[in-house]
Design an enzyme around this catalytic site. Sequence first.
Site, PDB file in Angstrom:
ATOM      1  N   HIS A 102     -13.186  -1.739 -20.506  1.00 36.41           N
ATOM      2  CA  HIS A 102     -12.865  -2.861 -19.628  1.00 36.41           C
ATOM      3  C   HIS A 102     -13.260  -4.146 -20.361  1.00 36.41           C
ATOM      4  CE1 HIS A 102     -12.188  -5.161 -16.100  1.00 36.41           C
ATOM      5  NE2 HIS A 102     -13.439  -5.560 -16.022  1.00 36.41           N
ATOM      6  N   ASP A 134     -14.644   7.026 -12.986  1.00 34.25           N
ATOM      7  CA  ASP A 134     -14.830   7.657 -11.676  1.00 34.25           C
ATOM      8  C   ASP A 134     -13.682   7.203 -10.776  1.00 34.25           C
ATOM      9  OD1 ASP A 134     -15.461   5.106 -10.865  1.00 34.25           O
ATOM     10  OD2 ASP A 134     -17.557   5.546 -10.373  1.00 34.25           O
TER      11      ASP A 134
HETATM   12  C1  GRF Z   1      -7.887  -3.993 -23.654  1.00 32.12           C
HETATM   13  O1  GRF Z   1      -8.621  -5.198 -23.650  1.00 32.12           O
HETATM   14  C2  GRF Z   1      -8.255  -3.123 -22.484  1.00 32.12           C
HETATM   15  O2  GRF Z   1      -9.601  -3.152 -22.178  1.00 32.12           O
HETATM   16  C3  GRF Z   1      -7.449  -3.779 -21.390  1.00 32.12           C
HETATM   17  O3  GRF Z   1      -6.210  -4.090 -21.995  1.00 32.12           O
HETATM   18  C4  GRF Z   1      -6.404  -4.233 -23.387  1.00 32.12           C
HETATM   19  C5  GRF Z   1      -5.524  -3.235 -24.083  1.00 32.12           C
HETATM   20  O4  GRF Z   1      -5.362  -3.551 -25.423  1.00 32.12           O
HETATM   21  N1  GRF Z   1      -7.334  -2.916 -20.253  1.00 32.12           N
HETATM   22  P1  GRF Z   1      -4.572  -2.594 -26.414  1.00 32.12           P
HETATM   23  O5  GRF Z   1      -3.317  -2.095 -25.713  1.00 32.12           O
HETATM   24  O6  GRF Z   1      -5.466  -1.452 -26.785  1.00 32.12           O
HETATM   25  O7  GRF Z   1      -4.254  -3.470 -27.597  1.00 32.12           O
END
Ligand code: GRF
Length: 195
Positions: A102, A134
């Site tokens: 996240h 979760d």
């Molecule tokens: C990441 O920052 C992830 O945490 C968020 O979206 C982004 C995805 O990046 N949910 P990528 O597709 O791996 O370049």
Amino acid sequence: MSGSGSNLQALIDATTSPDFGAQVVAVGADRPGIEALDRAERHGIDTFCLPLADFDDRVAWDVALADEVASHAPDLIVLAGFMKLTGPAFLALFGGRTVNTHPALSPSFPGMHAPRDALEHGVKITGATLFVVDQGMDTGPIVAQVAVPVLPDDDESTLHERIKVSERQMLVDWVGRMARENFTLTDRTLTFGES
Ligand code: GRF
């Protein structure tokens, strides 16, 4: 996977070293035609795609996702960039060994727009969180966190890109460790080195 797959690419690159201790056995997405699937195919990794719209409801989609993932017999499941909540069927099979990243310091700014929400709130430090999935939205036990500064001229894009540099390194470091070492999850605490 839902997006560009740079987290996936970092993991694939890490697995080219035999010392990493893990291989990517399959890559799944909930949308066709995305870069993450192309990245996997370029590396000869099995792919699958299960759009929610192809199913009667979320329950049926969740069951299909659980079945498909099980067919690849993974030890660890990484939802990097996967923007859908998994459901009870998936968690019944893979709970406790599914992680997600996240782009914020949980429990701050859960949800789809964490970098934007952090900017709007005016925080000076944000970051990324690796957590065990979760049933909640970005609520699971925290495996690791990395702090990233918010700079005065940041917009959502520049901030998210800076976060992603640290996020990718965190993901590789800790997924590698989870693959190489035994770990146990007790309540919200992940402990390494116990059988
Ligand atoms: C990441 O920052 C992830 O945490 C968020 O979206 C982004 C995805 O990046 N949910 P990528 O597709 O791996 O370049």
